[in-house]
Motif scaffolding. Structure first.
Motif: not given
Ligand SMILES: [Zn+2]
Length: 292
Positions: A175-190
């Motif tokens: 989790y520590e390796t990507y925890a910073g992405l919590k606040n990233a600009n996200l583009a989620l898709f299905d």
């Protein structure tokens, strides 16, 4: 005097050649300038390596028991006329300061060259990368994602949902390796995402290895279609055996993803790039050369 006149006369054509040469160099530099492409280009970057003492983990039926193997950890930069996409980010480049890398559980991981130094060779900094897409959240794919918090992070909604679940958070190290992405600009898709809207770069859901793993289809003008596996397969022998590794999160989903992947590869007549397979990496142009 005569000698110096001759020298001037002899130098005149050389000056023309020098001007021509500098023009050629300038033109070449412009052609290589980021964003100057008229069709997509693919760069294969070295983002780490893994020596595996025993590949037993990579098949539930024991097919690879006792086999040593050297895996590559690549990142792929796609320079598209409408923007730049980094597909996977490799291991955290901070590992480059550790000459022996990191070892644990029979895996020896290392980073020989920093991702940011490779981008700099193209005149790019992380801030120039418009989109970063992760095939999944494991540290050999998401390790440098924290460098790209200005970019739009493309993730399948299922992978994002899992990454920030309490179950995933409990795996502190991962989790520590990507925890910073919590606040990233996200583009989620299905399902699938057509990154540039022109069908040349399509990210497709392929769950199983992780809940929201994805693969990438790239259509190049001259080289044709390429299909990147993420970790759907780990190596060529795994593809041949259609192996289900021990650490698969959903084996039924992986089997279905493998069927769909192979159908897509056949339909697109795509060159399959098994991302951790050294032979597939070696067959791509050596950075900073590219495929287009
Ligand atoms: Zn991997």
């Amino acid at each position: 005097m005569l000698a110096s006149m001759n020298l001037v006369r002899n130098l005149a054509p050389m000056r023309h050649i020098a001007i021509l040469l500098s023009l050629l160099i300038f033109t070449a530099a412009c052609a290589d300038k980021p964003g100057a492409t008229t069709s997509p280009r693919l760069y294969a970057l070295d983002c780490g390596a893994i020596e595996v003492d025993d590949m037993a983990l990579f098949s539930r039926d024991g097919a690879f028991d006792g086999q040593r193997y050297s895996l590559v950890v690549p990142c792929f930069l796609i320079m598209h006329p409408s923007g730049m996409l980094l597909w996977d980010t490799g291991y955290d480049e901070a590992m480059a300061v550790l000459p022996d890398g990191v070892s644990g559980g029979g895996f020896h991981s290392r980073v020989d060259v920093r991702l940011s130094d490779q981008l700099a060779q193209l005149g790019l900094s992380p801030g120039d990368i418009d989109y970063v897409a992760l095939s999944h959240h494991h540290p050999d794919h998401a390790g440098n994602a924290g460098l790209f918090l200005q970019s739009t992070l493309i993730l399948s909604a299922a992978e994002h949902g899992y990454m920030f679940s309490s179950e995933a958070r409990a795996s502190t190290q991962m989790y520590e390796t990507y925890a910073g992405l919590k606040n990233a600009n996200l583009a989620l898709f299905d399902g699938a995402r057509d990154v540039f809207g022109d069908g040349t770069v399509i990210i497709k859901s392929a769950p199983g290895h992780t809940p929201g793993s994805t693969v990438l289809l790239l259509k190049l003008e001259n080289a044709g279609s390429l299909l990147f596996t993420g970790d759907l397969y780990t190596h060529e022998a795994g593809r041949r055996a259609q192996a289900i590794p021990d650490f698969t999160m959903d084996a039924d989903a992986l089997r279905q993803s493998i069927i769909e992947f192979e159908e897509l590869a056949a339909a697109e007549n795509a060159r399959v790039v098994i991302q951790h397979e050294p032979a597939d990496f070696a067959a791509l142009p050596a950075f900073p050369d590219y495929l287009d």
